[in-house]
Design an enzyme around this catalytic site. Structure first.
Site, mmCIF file in Angstrom:
data_model
loop_
_atom_site.group_PDB
_atom_site.id
_atom_site.type_symbol
_atom_site.label_atom_id
_atom_site.label_comp_id
_atom_site.label_asym_id
_atom_site.label_seq_id
_atom_site.Cartn_x
_atom_site.Cartn_y
_atom_site.Cartn_z
ATOM 1 N N GLU A 277 38.463 1.481 20.944
ATOM 2 C CA GLU A 277 38.145 2.717 21.660
ATOM 3 C C GLU A 277 38.811 3.942 21.040
ATOM 4 O OE1 GLU A 277 39.722 1.415 25.520
ATOM 5 O OE2 GLU A 277 41.281 2.920 25.278
ATOM 6 N N CYS B 235 41.664 10.794 19.395
ATOM 7 C CA CYS B 235 42.721 9.803 19.602
ATOM 8 C C CYS B 235 42.196 8.463 19.093
ATOM 9 C CB CYS B 235 43.017 9.760 21.099
ATOM 10 S SG CYS B 235 44.088 8.431 21.592
ATOM 11 N N CYS C 52 47.457 -4.929 21.759
ATOM 12 C CA CYS C 52 48.796 -4.505 21.307
ATOM 13 C C CYS C 52 49.783 -5.610 21.674
ATOM 14 C CB CYS C 52 49.178 -3.199 22.004
ATOM 15 S SG CYS C 52 50.807 -2.565 21.539
ATOM 16 N N CYS D 217 54.261 -3.259 27.111
ATOM 17 C CA CYS D 217 54.855 -2.281 28.032
ATOM 18 C C CYS D 217 54.188 -2.552 29.387
ATOM 19 C CB CYS D 217 54.582 -0.852 27.565
ATOM 20 S SG CYS D 217 55.228 -0.508 25.912
ATOM 21 N N CYS E 217 51.151 -0.494 30.798
ATOM 22 C CA CYS E 217 50.048 -0.188 29.883
ATOM 23 C C CYS E 217 49.022 -1.323 29.855
ATOM 24 C CB CYS E 217 50.616 0.045 28.483
ATOM 25 S SG CYS E 217 49.342 0.351 27.251
ATOM 26 N N CYS F 208 45.295 4.433 28.053
ATOM 27 C CA CYS F 208 45.377 3.530 26.913
ATOM 28 C C CYS F 208 44.795 2.137 27.206
ATOM 29 C CB CYS F 208 46.845 3.431 26.536
ATOM 30 S SG CYS F 208 47.153 2.441 25.123
HETATM 31 N N1 SAH Z 1 52.058 2.154 20.763
HETATM 32 C C1 SAH Z 1 52.083 3.589 20.559
HETATM 33 C C2 SAH Z 1 50.696 4.194 20.580
HETATM 34 C C3 SAH Z 1 49.975 4.086 21.897
HETATM 35 S S1 SAH Z 1 49.932 5.655 22.577
HETATM 36 C C4 SAH Z 1 52.973 4.234 21.600
HETATM 37 O O1 SAH Z 1 53.426 3.540 22.503
HETATM 38 O O2 SAH Z 1 53.275 5.413 21.467
HETATM 39 C C5 SAH Z 1 49.436 5.386 24.199
HETATM 40 C C6 SAH Z 1 50.291 6.201 25.130
HETATM 41 O O3 SAH Z 1 49.801 6.028 26.471
HETATM 42 C C7 SAH Z 1 51.739 5.741 25.104
HETATM 43 O O4 SAH Z 1 52.589 6.840 25.232
HETATM 44 C C8 SAH Z 1 51.782 4.884 26.351
HETATM 45 O O5 SAH Z 1 53.091 4.702 26.795
HETATM 46 C C9 SAH Z 1 50.911 5.693 27.284
HETATM 47 N N2 SAH Z 1 50.447 4.952 28.443
HETATM 48 C C10 SAH Z 1 50.114 3.651 28.537
HETATM 49 N N3 SAH Z 1 49.753 3.342 29.788
HETATM 50 C C11 SAH Z 1 49.861 4.473 30.518
HETATM 51 C C12 SAH Z 1 49.640 4.806 31.886
HETATM 52 N N4 SAH Z 1 49.219 3.880 32.750
HETATM 53 N N5 SAH Z 1 49.869 6.078 32.278
HETATM 54 C C13 SAH Z 1 50.278 7.026 31.397
HETATM 55 N N6 SAH Z 1 50.507 6.783 30.095
HETATM 56 C C14 SAH Z 1 50.300 5.513 29.656
#
Ligand code: SAH
Length: 347
Positions: free
Chosen positions: A92, A105, A112, A116, A119, A338
């Site tokens: 995506e 983006c 991944c 986290c 996420c 994400c």
């Molecule tokens: N792995 C890299 C690139 C992914 S960026 C990183 O972690 O930076 C995707 C972004 O969306 C990251 O900052 C992640 O923490 C954020 N993200 C993931 N799930 C989210 C959510 N439910 N609400 C807000 N931000 C979220």
């Protein structure tokens, strides 16, 4: 074996073209077809003879991810693209259109491995595979072609690596893709228009940023190791002291700073005490903050912080001389968080 033409650097491609016996100017024509005219089929490159077209398609594959679905967000006007890769996996990207710039983006993995907890990508899709450089730059080409055809924009000006995946766990492909995005013979984006985002997987972050001089965003999200390790397992392997050490090694240009991404979770990481810890932690690095209202999921028991709490948090950081922005949540109504779109589709 055939190579995906989009995986190659300019020099690699140029050498092969000469090896096949093509004149030098054919390389310029080929780049025009791909990067300016968005033609992804050798048989439609009409300035080449039939014979040349056959040689090119014998030697190269041309994998641009196939658009499966495009959804427009009614809230913020962003477009979410769902692609099918050559193996049928879903990738995506999100196109965000602002008056002064259009930002794409991109994803660098299917899924991944980082897990986290908030996420959807890591927690629900898990890790499937890395994308290769051609699949990363292919997202740009496919979206730009679509957006031009539908008269949405004139060009994509900015790239953020904030889709699915962790760039520093797919470094070879990300280096190659960033190198091609910067190459003036290919995409020709300027370094200040590219941002790589990481959950903090080191070492290697500083060396990469110092080499390519693109922007760095760090998904910090929590101001101390206890909290961060609870929500982001990567912190156990690469805790905050190590991460800050790594950030200190980055040689920033005069006007550059590192962006600290901070999702605001009500009552979890959004108090004044947390803001103070954050200021102390980052006192030795040149950073600006991007506060992101948490995009609610069913993955963890948490709510986004209220607008007032986010505002107070921002005011405190500003009072300590930091630049602070608050992100409108892009594409929340189209599962633009994400990994959420690909997740819904693959179910
Ligand atoms: N792995 C890299 C690139 C992914 S960026 C990183 O972690 O930076 C995707 C972004 O969306 C990251 O900052 C992640 O923490 C954020 N993200 C993931 N799930 C989210 C959510 N439910 N609400 C807000 N931000 C979220």
């Amino acid at each position: 074996m055939k190579k995906n033409i989009l995986d190659l650097t300019f020099n690699e491609l140029k050498e092969l073209m000469l090896e096949f016996g093509f004149e030098k100017f054919r390389m310029t024509q080929l780049c025009d077809w791909i990067f300016k005219k968005h033609v992804f089929d050798f048989s439609k490159m009409t300035s080449f003879s039939k014979n040349m077209q056959v040689i090119l398609s014998d030697k190269f594959n041309f994998f641009v991810p196939q658009i499966e679905e495009v959804v427009k967000s009614e809230k913020d006007g962003s477009y979410k693209f769902l692609f099918k890769a050559f193996d049928g996996r879903l990738i995506e990207s999100i196109l965000m259109i602002a008056p002064s710039r259009t930002t794409l983006c991109v994803s660098c993995m299917v899924g991944c491995p980082l897990k986290c907890s908030f996420c959807a990508t890591g927690s629900e899709i898990g890790f499937v595979r890395k994308l290769d450089a051609g699949e990363i730059v292919g997202q740009f080409l496919a979206v730009e072609k679509y957006a031009l055809e539908h008269k949405l924009i004139e060009r994509i000006s900015n790239i953020v690596f904030m889709g699915m995946g962790e760039p520093f766990l797919n470094l070879d492909a990300v280096k190659r893709a960033v190198g091609n995005f910067l190459d003036e013979n290919l995409f020709g984006l300027s370094r200040s228009k590219i941002t790589v985002s990481t959950a903090g997987v080191g070492p290697g972050i500083a060396a990469f940023i110092n080499k390519f001089e693109v922007n760095l965003a760090v998904s910090l999200h929590f101001p101390n190791d206890k909290l961060r390790s609870e929500y982001m397992p990567v912190n156990k392997a690469f805790p905050l002291t190590k991460l800050v050490d790594e950030l200190q090694k980055i040689e920033l240009g005069k006007r550059d700073c590192i962006t600290i991404e901070y999702i605001m979770l009500a009552g979890i990481n959004d108090t004044m005490e947390h803001a103070k810890q954050l200021v102390k932690l980052l006192s030795t690095v040149k950073v600006k903050f991007n506060l992101i209202p948490y995009n609610p999921t069913t993955l963890i028991d948490a709510q986004p912080s209220s607008a007032k709490v986010i505002n107070d948090f921002a005011l405190f950081l500003k009072s300590k001389s930091f630049t602070v922005t608050v992100r409108r949540s892009h594409g929340v109504d189209i599962e633009g968080g994400c990994g959420q779109f690909a997740l819904k589709k693959s179910k």
